[in-house]
Enzyme design. Structure first.
Site, short mmCIF file in Angstrom:
data_model
loop_
_atom_site.label_atom_id
_atom_site.label_comp_id
_atom_site.label_asym_id
_atom_site.label_seq_id
_atom_site.Cartn_x
_atom_site.Cartn_y
_atom_site.Cartn_z
N HIS A 135 19.44 29.36 51.36
CA HIS A 135 18.45 29.32 50.29
C HIS A 135 19.07 29.34 48.90
CE1 HIS A 135 14.60 29.81 52.46
NE2 HIS A 135 15.29 30.50 53.32
N LYS A 156 7.55 33.59 38.69
CA LYS A 156 8.74 33.56 39.53
C LYS A 156 9.45 34.91 39.40
CE LYS A 156 9.80 28.63 38.93
NZ LYS A 156 9.83 28.27 40.35
N ARG A 157 10.32 35.18 40.35
CA ARG A 157 11.25 36.29 40.17
C ARG A 157 12.01 36.08 38.86
NH1 ARG A 157 16.53 36.21 42.33
NH2 ARG A 157 15.91 34.36 43.51
N LYS A 191 16.31 30.82 36.42
CA LYS A 191 14.93 30.32 36.38
C LYS A 191 14.44 30.12 34.94
CE LYS A 191 13.87 32.41 40.87
NZ LYS A 191 13.54 31.22 41.68
N THR A 217 8.78 26.81 46.04
CA THR A 217 7.51 26.49 46.72
C THR A 217 6.34 26.70 45.77
OG1 THR A 217 7.48 28.73 47.66
CG2 THR A 217 8.28 26.94 49.07
N LYS A 223 2.70 24.60 45.23
CA LYS A 223 1.36 25.20 45.16
C LYS A 223 0.63 24.76 43.90
CE LYS A 223 3.40 29.01 47.66
NZ LYS A 223 4.22 30.22 47.50
#
Length: 792
Positions: free
Chosen positions: A343, A521-522, A527, A629, A633
């Protein structure tokens, strides 16, 4: 249904209807639905045994299941019946289902992916067990104090968890520590500590109730009886010490591993649930098979990241030490059972354990890892070693002990071959394959977005819920103004509902007609929530400079938690909240710009935010996000993406059309090249007056006048390091956001673009992903004739 609910109110809860609380009604409804699940569950188990079908065992440290009332009611086809029954009993159905706490069994995408996979496995009729840990407190509950993240214990298990069945008869002794004795070629592990793994089962029912699988979670308990002697002599702490130490293993997800004690606990957790799961599947296999050499024909084990990578050595240990097989044969059998999902490309996320720690916690496994390493070196001299620089590299261990290794997006799978496992890929050129992630449409459209779900079903029928590719029929409506108006109305209904929730949760008034721009998000530097908030400040500056300009009103919404020990991520959270305080109280910008950061992001919050989002922020540094993901969504629910060519963004853009996606930023190759340029970050800042101004404001304490130096370190890192290239992508990102502004002003044009996103997301169903796993990795298929077509 009414009678069943009332039965549980009376006989399961000991109440009468007149004196029952919302909690009572919710538990009674859950138990009534659970009763309906059990027959499907039992039938599926009987059919699996009768058919001698291959079982899939999915090992994951996280299962982010979310609330289950609506999910289970929908999959059983009882959602309307449940609502009518509750309302006929004089209760508020929405209040009751929203009373259910999220099961605190995960953190982010990894755990939610596991939950989507469990839903798809059941929908497809593939016999499967999910294995994980039944955390008492999960990750943590996030709160904000003066804008700073504060972690408190999750309390989801202080209430009854209605969906699970406790299995006191299913328990396994899990060993730690001690030493290994060798005698006549045989090894005997003499442990110094033992805990019991006890099982709790939750049925997972697929769409239309055609099949049921099991999520089995392990709780750690002390092996011995309560120490009454110590208690009676007044040493109460000693009396409960063994129980407390055992329970520590299943208390918290991701204990802070910046300390030696935290590292030891983390390794114990990973071994605890992995060993119990393998013991359980071996018991099940041996109950009706006697040839261990045929294990790979009946058992497929999938490792969700490196957390369960100890499964390779543990399965070898059981085959050699318990069942008497020779080491080389045991290694080969184990490899043919195991698949590994990678991942991440971040080196720090590929776990490594010091050999001293491994020797202390799992001495027998260190022996076996050395044997696996030796076996691989003999077969492939000069190949990368599992043990390197006094550390056991769990990524290399997982790769070497798996017959297939998959990435989770097309780009990521290629980068896995070129970066973290380059040398192993050259030795095993067919081992790495791609299985792009997916999401379950049952939760992520059908139940979480009723206005849009009802519109789609009215237009094309409900077959799309189990066959998401049917959404392609909506492409014909992209020029239909009447349908686009209904599509817009569905989005606005979700936005009105979210605006009410934001007012209640955050105390901030937002305009439902503004663009809802969401990044959930985390919190992690790659990110790039930091780039998002810097751009927000830059936009604020522009509006203040020209308040009468033709601005597109925006609501910037953030959500996510930072790991307790991740200092920079927690600084970013603090900055976002400080900026929000200043901007939200600025009379000049008013309703043109708001910033909202609701605390404690979880699945339930995602179900509120995603259906209402207009813009999806997928802005990670290219080459760093394995898949994502959340991006799927958002797009499925009619949000347009602003993003880099990273992870599954690449494939989403291909499917929805480049014209319906706002692209910006460096490519993965360009990122690598830019890092080689001396002083690239400082040069980018100096070349951008807009960014220079923003960073100057932060350094000057515009957003933290009570502590001017609060973000000096954060800004200094951007000038001198900026590994994730926030500075280099900033101007491109700002310009892309202005293109977004222009597009949003055309309501019909935006709706047509959003519809194209929804209509072309069928490929990103987790049903398709699981079919790929079943075909290419597990060689498993459906059992029930009522399920989907057999997998080729």
């Amino acid at each position: 249904m009414k009678d069943e609910i009332l039965h549980h109110i009376r006989y399961s809860l000991g109440k009468d209807a007149e004196h029952s609380s919302v909690y009572d009604w919710r538990i009674a409804l859950s138990l009534a639905l659970r009763d309906r699940m059990v027959d499907h569950w039992y039938r599926s188990t009987r059919e699996t045994y009768a058919s001698n079908a291959k079982r899939v065992y999915y090992l994951s440290l996280e299962f982010l299941m979310g609330r289950l009332v609506e999910d289970m009611a929908a999959n059983l086809g009882l959602d309307r019946e449940a609502r009518h029954a509750i309302e006929a009993l004089g209760q508020d159905y929405e209040e009751i289902v929203h009373d259910e706490p999220d099961a605190a069994l995960g953190n982010g995408g990894l755990g939610r992916l596991a939950a989507c996979f469990m839903d798809s496995l059941a929908t497809l009729g593939i016999p499967a067990y999910g294995y994980g840990i039944r955390y008492e407190h999960g990750l943590f509950e996030q709160k904000f104090s003066d804008g700073k993240q504060v972690e408190t214990a999750e309390t989801w298990l202080t209430q009854r968890h209605a969906w699970e069945f406790e299995r006191p008869e299913v328990k396994y002794r899990i060993q730690f520590g001690g030493h290994v004795e060798h005698h006549e070629g045989k090894a005997r592990w003499i442990s110094s500590e033992t805990v019991l793994a006890t099982a709790y089962d939750t049925p997972v029912i697929g769409w239309k109730g055609t099949w049921g699988n099991t999520l089995r979670l392990w709780s750690a308990k002390a092996p011995g009886a309560f120490d009454l002697e110590s208690f009676n002599r007044g040493d109460y702490l000693a009396a409960g010490r063994s129980e407390a130490l055992a329970r520590t293993i299943s208390r918290v997800l991701y204990p802070d591993d910046t300390t030696d004690a935290g590292k030891q606990l983390r390794l114990k957790q990973e071994y605890f649930f992995t060993a119990a799961s393998l013991m359980d599947l071996m018991r099940r296999y041996l109950s009706d098979h006697d040839d261990l050499r045929a294990l790979p024909d009946h058992v497929a084990i999938q490792l969700n990241d490196t957390h369960p990578a100890i499964a390779g050595p543990e399965l070898v240990r059981q085959l050699v030490d318990v069942h008497g097989l020779e080491m080389p044969e045991a290694i080969e059998i184990a490899r043919n059972c195991l698949g590994y999902t990678n991942h991440t490309l971040l080196p720090e996320a590929l776990e490594k354990w010091h050999v001293g720690l491994m020797a202390y916690v799992l001495p027998r496994h260190l022996d076996i890892i050395r044997a696996i390493d030796h076996d691989h070196q003999e077969r492939h001299p000069g190949s990368p070693r599992i043990i390197e620089h006094d550390h056991v590299q769990m990524g290399e261990l997982a790769f070497i002990m798996a017959h297939k290794v998959n990435g989770v997006s097309a780009l990521h799978s290629e980068l896995v071959k070129e970066t973290v496992f380059e040398d192993l890929h050259k030795i095993h050129p067919t081992r790495i394959i791609n299985q792009t992630n997916g999401i379950t449409p049952r939760r992520w459209l059908y139940t979480c977005n009723q206005p849009l779900s009802d519109l789609i079903t009215r237009e094309i029928g409900d077959g799309w819920v189990a066959d998401l590719e049917q959404l392609k029929a909506l492409n014909e409506k992209s020029g239909d103004k009447a349908f686009l108006a209904e599509f817009q109305a569905a989005k606005r209904a979700n936005k009105v509902q979210l605006a009410q929730w934001i007012r209640q949760t955050c105390g901030t008034e937002v305009n439902p007609d503004a663009m809802f721009d969401v990044q959930i998000k985390r919190i992690h530097e790659y990110k790039r929530q930091l780039m998002n908030i810097l751009e927000t400040v830059a936009l604020w500056n522009e509006i203040r400079d020209n308040p009468g300009g033709d601005w597109t009103p925006r609501v910037k919404i953030f959500g996510g938690k930072a790991a307790p020990g991740y200092h920079v991520a927690k600084q970013i959270i603090h900055l976002i909240n400080d900026v929000a305080t200043r901007i939200n109280n600025d009379p000049v910008t008013g309703d043109l710009l708001k910033v909202v950061y609701p605390p404690n992001y979880n699945v339930t919050m995602a179900e509120n935010l995603i259906p209402a989002a207009d813009l999806s922020e997928q802005i990670s540094t290219a080459g760093k996000e394995a898949s994502g993901t959340g991006n799927m969504k958002f797009a499925l629910n009619g949000a347009l993406t602003i993003g880099t060519l990273d992870g599954a963004n690449v494939e989403i853009r291909e499917h929805v059309g480049a014209e319906n996606f706002f692209l910006f930023g460096l490519t993965a190759q360009e990122v690598q090249e830019r890092r080689l340029q001396h002083g690239f970050a400082r040069a980018a800042i100096e070349a951008s007056p807009r960014l220079s101004r923003v960073l100057g404001q932060i350094v000057d304490g515009v957003f933290c006048p009570d502590e001017v130096t609060r973000y000096h370190e954060l800004v200094g890192n951007l000038y001198d390091h900026d590994y994730f290239l926030v500075t280099c992508d900033f101007d491109s990102y700002f310009d892309a956001q202005r293109r977004v502004d222009v597009a949003y002003r055309s309501k019909t044009g935006w709706a047509a673009m959003a519809l194209k996103n929804t209509a072309n997301m069928g490929w990103f169903s987790s049903d398709r992903t699981i079919q790929g796993y079943a075909r290419d990795i597990w060689h498993a298929g459906p059992v029930n004739t009522g399920g989907m077509e057999k997998i080729a």
